[in-house]
Design an enzyme around this catalytic site. Structure first.
Site, short mmCIF file in Angstrom:
data_model
loop_
_atom_site.label_atom_id
_atom_site.label_comp_id
_atom_site.label_asym_id
_atom_site.label_seq_id
_atom_site.Cartn_x
_atom_site.Cartn_y
_atom_site.Cartn_z
N VAL A 121 56.15 70.48 -35.58
CA VAL A 121 55.25 71.61 -35.79
C VAL A 121 54.13 71.59 -34.77
CG1 VAL A 121 53.81 70.33 -37.45
CG2 VAL A 121 53.87 72.84 -37.53
N VAL A 170 60.24 69.55 -26.00
CA VAL A 170 59.43 70.77 -26.00
C VAL A 170 58.07 70.51 -26.64
CG1 VAL A 170 59.25 73.13 -26.90
CG2 VAL A 170 61.40 72.33 -25.91
N LYS A 171 58.06 69.82 -27.78
CA LYS A 171 56.78 69.55 -28.45
C LYS A 171 55.89 68.65 -27.61
CE LYS A 171 53.45 69.39 -31.30
NZ LYS A 171 53.43 68.61 -32.54
N LEU A 172 56.48 67.66 -26.93
CA LEU A 172 55.68 66.80 -26.06
C LEU A 172 55.13 67.60 -24.88
CD1 LEU A 172 57.82 63.55 -26.08
CD2 LEU A 172 55.63 63.93 -27.23
#
Length: 293
Positions: A121, A170-172
């Site tokens: 998230v 992608v979140k990183l």
């Protein structure tokens, strides 16, 4: 559309976990929750959730969502779930962890016939509570289809980007960008202040330009008043920079700006700002500019 009626579980009730699980409860879902420290489940129990005595008790749920702090925690709690007599159909992990840990968990859940969706998230607890969180997911298409209605009850969007661990990268990338943007914003604010422009005046101007964003506008008051109450701690930002720069090294992608910001984060932690909000990077920048002792 008929509302989903799966039996839902939630594992991990820190600030982010409580914010997300609360939205599932508010949407009318029945929810069973568990956390190592039982006291942290109190806000959800007060809102109508059932509190499980053990992590394995969530195995009777159809879908178990989780949000934990680190890769090792994810591996540990998933093992507790899959080792129980009853197992969920699907585990949805909303944490920010390494792709390697995620792949290990995906392999382990596959061994016992449990689906796994990596769905980290984006957003701090206040944003998530307001419904402004965003999810990026990766895993089988049918797993995403099953989880998506619930992810969209929690946040404003859920995007699938691949079959395996792509969502972790992608979140990183998102959090690397967040840290670089924050440091750039702090640097120009400090420059204006060092040149005699009141911080509030500079930020009022900046927030009226095309360079502003909802996030900068929202956080400007904290930078003006030096409110370092954590929305996202310096320690967590360092963890994500460690992971993100590790991924960059693994694929051979240079990250010059992010590497510099990583050192600034480390300096702030060395100065004792570990559990402060990451906007306390300002204190290190102001010190380097001679605005602080």
């Amino acid at each position: 559309m008929t509302a989903p009626t799966h039996r839902l579980g939630w594992l991990g009730t820190g600030r982010m976990g409580v914010a997300m699980a609360s939205r599932l409860l508010a949407a009318g879902n029945e929810l069973t929750v568990w956390n190592r420290t039982r006291a942290k489940t109190a806000p959800l129990a007060d809102a109508g959730a059932r509190v499980a005595d053990a992590a394995g008790d969530l195995g009777v749920c159809d879908i178990v969502f989780m949000c934990v702090s680190a890769s090792a925690d994810l591996i540990e709690v998933v093992e507790l779930l899959v080792a129980a007599n009853a197992r969920p159909d699907l585990i949805v992990d909303c944490s920010t962890v390494s792709a390697q840990a995620s792949a290990q968990v995906r392999s382990r859940t596959a061994e016992v016939g449990v689906g796994f969706l990596a769905a980290p998230v984006s957003g701090n607890p206040a944003m998530v509570s307001a419904g402004d969180g965003s999810f990026v997911a990766s895993g089988p298409e049918d797993a995403f289809a099953l989880a998506r209605p619930y992810l969209e009850q929690i946040g404003r969007s859920a995007v699938r980007v691949g079959e395996a661990e792509q969502s972790r990268l992608v979140k990183l990338c998102h959090n690397l960008f967040l840290g670089v943007v924050a440091q750039a914003w702090i640097e120009v604010t400090t420059l204006a202040e060092k040149g005699g422009v009141p911080r509030a005046d500079f930020l009022e101007f900046l927030n009226g330009t095309v360079l502003a964003s909802d996030w900068i506008r929202r956080r400007s008051a904290d930078l003006i008043t030096e409110n370092w109450s954590p929305t996202f701690t310096m320690a967590l930002l360092r963890k994500d920079f460690d992971l993100g720069l590790g991924e960059a090294r693994a694929v051979g992608s240079p990250m010059q700006l992010a590497a510099t910001v990583h050192e600034q984060i480390q300096s702030a932690i060395g100065a004792g700002l570990t559990e402060h909000d990451f906007l306390a990077l300002y204190l290190e920048q102001a010190r380097a500019a001679g605005l602080r002792g």
